[in-house]
Write an enzyme that holds these catalytic residues in place. Structure first.
Site, PDB file in Angstrom:
ATOM      1  CG  ASP A   8      -1.987  -1.067   1.161  1.00 46.75           C
ATOM      2  OD1 ASP A   8      -2.041  -1.780   0.144  1.00 46.75           O
ATOM      3  OD2 ASP A   8      -2.757  -1.189   2.124  1.00 46.75           O
ATOM      4  CG  ASP A 131     -12.618  -1.790  -0.988  1.00 48.41           C
ATOM      5  OD1 ASP A 131     -12.179  -2.935  -1.236  1.00 48.41           O
ATOM      6  OD2 ASP A 131     -12.172  -0.758  -1.523  1.00 48.41           O
TER       7      ASP A 131
END
Length: 253
Positions: A8, A131
């Site tokens: 990330d 998500d």
């Protein structure tokens, strides 16, 4: 069962967040390329990149870091990328640079037709990232919760050639509380697209449960904080997953 290390990216660094909170970022490396090389040395078969700044901004923000990762990886393993991908031009540029698969998240929720256009233009190179918090899909870097239910939205993409759905349980992401197996399996059972689990991977029990779910359509899991904090050794965990996959396949044959 494929264990996919996550990298990330925030402000050019490799970080891990807690439940998607940008103010709760732990920096694990200031050299994303070196981190990619590290995971390859540990036997990674694929890498999962997220441009966190891009997810909030709606356009890529960590291209320099992404290119350093691609340079480190070369042709060794495929690299998937999500975060800030909102147009076909960006997808084309990323694929030309060496990204294997793009992950469309917010744009897939706000404009599902964009996914169909992307799959038509770049067949075999498109995944969708859904998500969710408490079963409701989130967008814009998880900052906005919509009224969409994960399964209802995922069904829209079934006939368009999407390679996989990456399903993240936001409440478990970065918390080492275990993968939401029930929700992941329910999604996989409800659609004809393979599912990759994300959020909460913490130990071999999670891997065992996911391997049992392979026949339902769960093909992999994103590994984040657990491998960065050394709760799981990537090489050993992948070996364990491979052994379980063979074990459960024999039982079903």
């Amino acid at each position: 069962m494929l264990l996919i290390p996550a990298i990330d990216l925030k402000d050019g660094h490799c970080v891990r967040l807690e439940q998607g909170d940008m103010d709760k970022a732990t920096v694990f490396s200031e050299d994303p390329g070196a981190m990619a090389a590290h995971w390859i040395s540990k036997g990674a078969r694929c890498l999962h990149l997220v441009d966190l700044n891009g997810a909030f901004a709606g356009k890529l923000k960590n291209e320099s870091a992404i290119k350093s990762i691609l340079k480190a990886v070369g042709d060794e393993i495929p690299v998937q990328l999500g975060g800030g991908i909102r147009d076909l031009e960006t997808i084309e540029r990323l694929l030309d640079d060496g990204i294997s698969t793009v992950i469309i998240g917010t744009a897939a929720v706000k404009n599902p037709g964009f996914v169909q256009d992307a799959c038509t233009a770049f067949p075999g190179h498109v995944m969708v990232g859904l998500d969710a918090r408490d079963g409701k899909v989130a967008t814009d870097g998880w900052s906005k919760i919509t009224c969409h239910k994960v399964i209802d939205l995922a069904k829209k993409f079934e006939d368009w050639g999407v390679e996989a759905i990456i399903y993240t349980d936001i409440g478990r992401d970065g918390m080492l509380k275990g993968v939401n197996i029930d929700a992941t399996v329910k999604l996989a059972q409800a659609i004809r697209i393979p599912v990759i689990a994300s959020g909460g991977l913490s130990n071999n029990q999670d891997i065992d449960a996911l391997c049992k779910a392979e026949e339902e359509g769960v093909m992999g899991v994103i590994a984040g904080r657990s491998i960065y904090a050394s709760d799981l050794d990537l090489a050993a965990a992948q070996k364990y997953a491979d052994e379980l996959t063979l074990k459960y396949k024999k039982k079903t044959n």
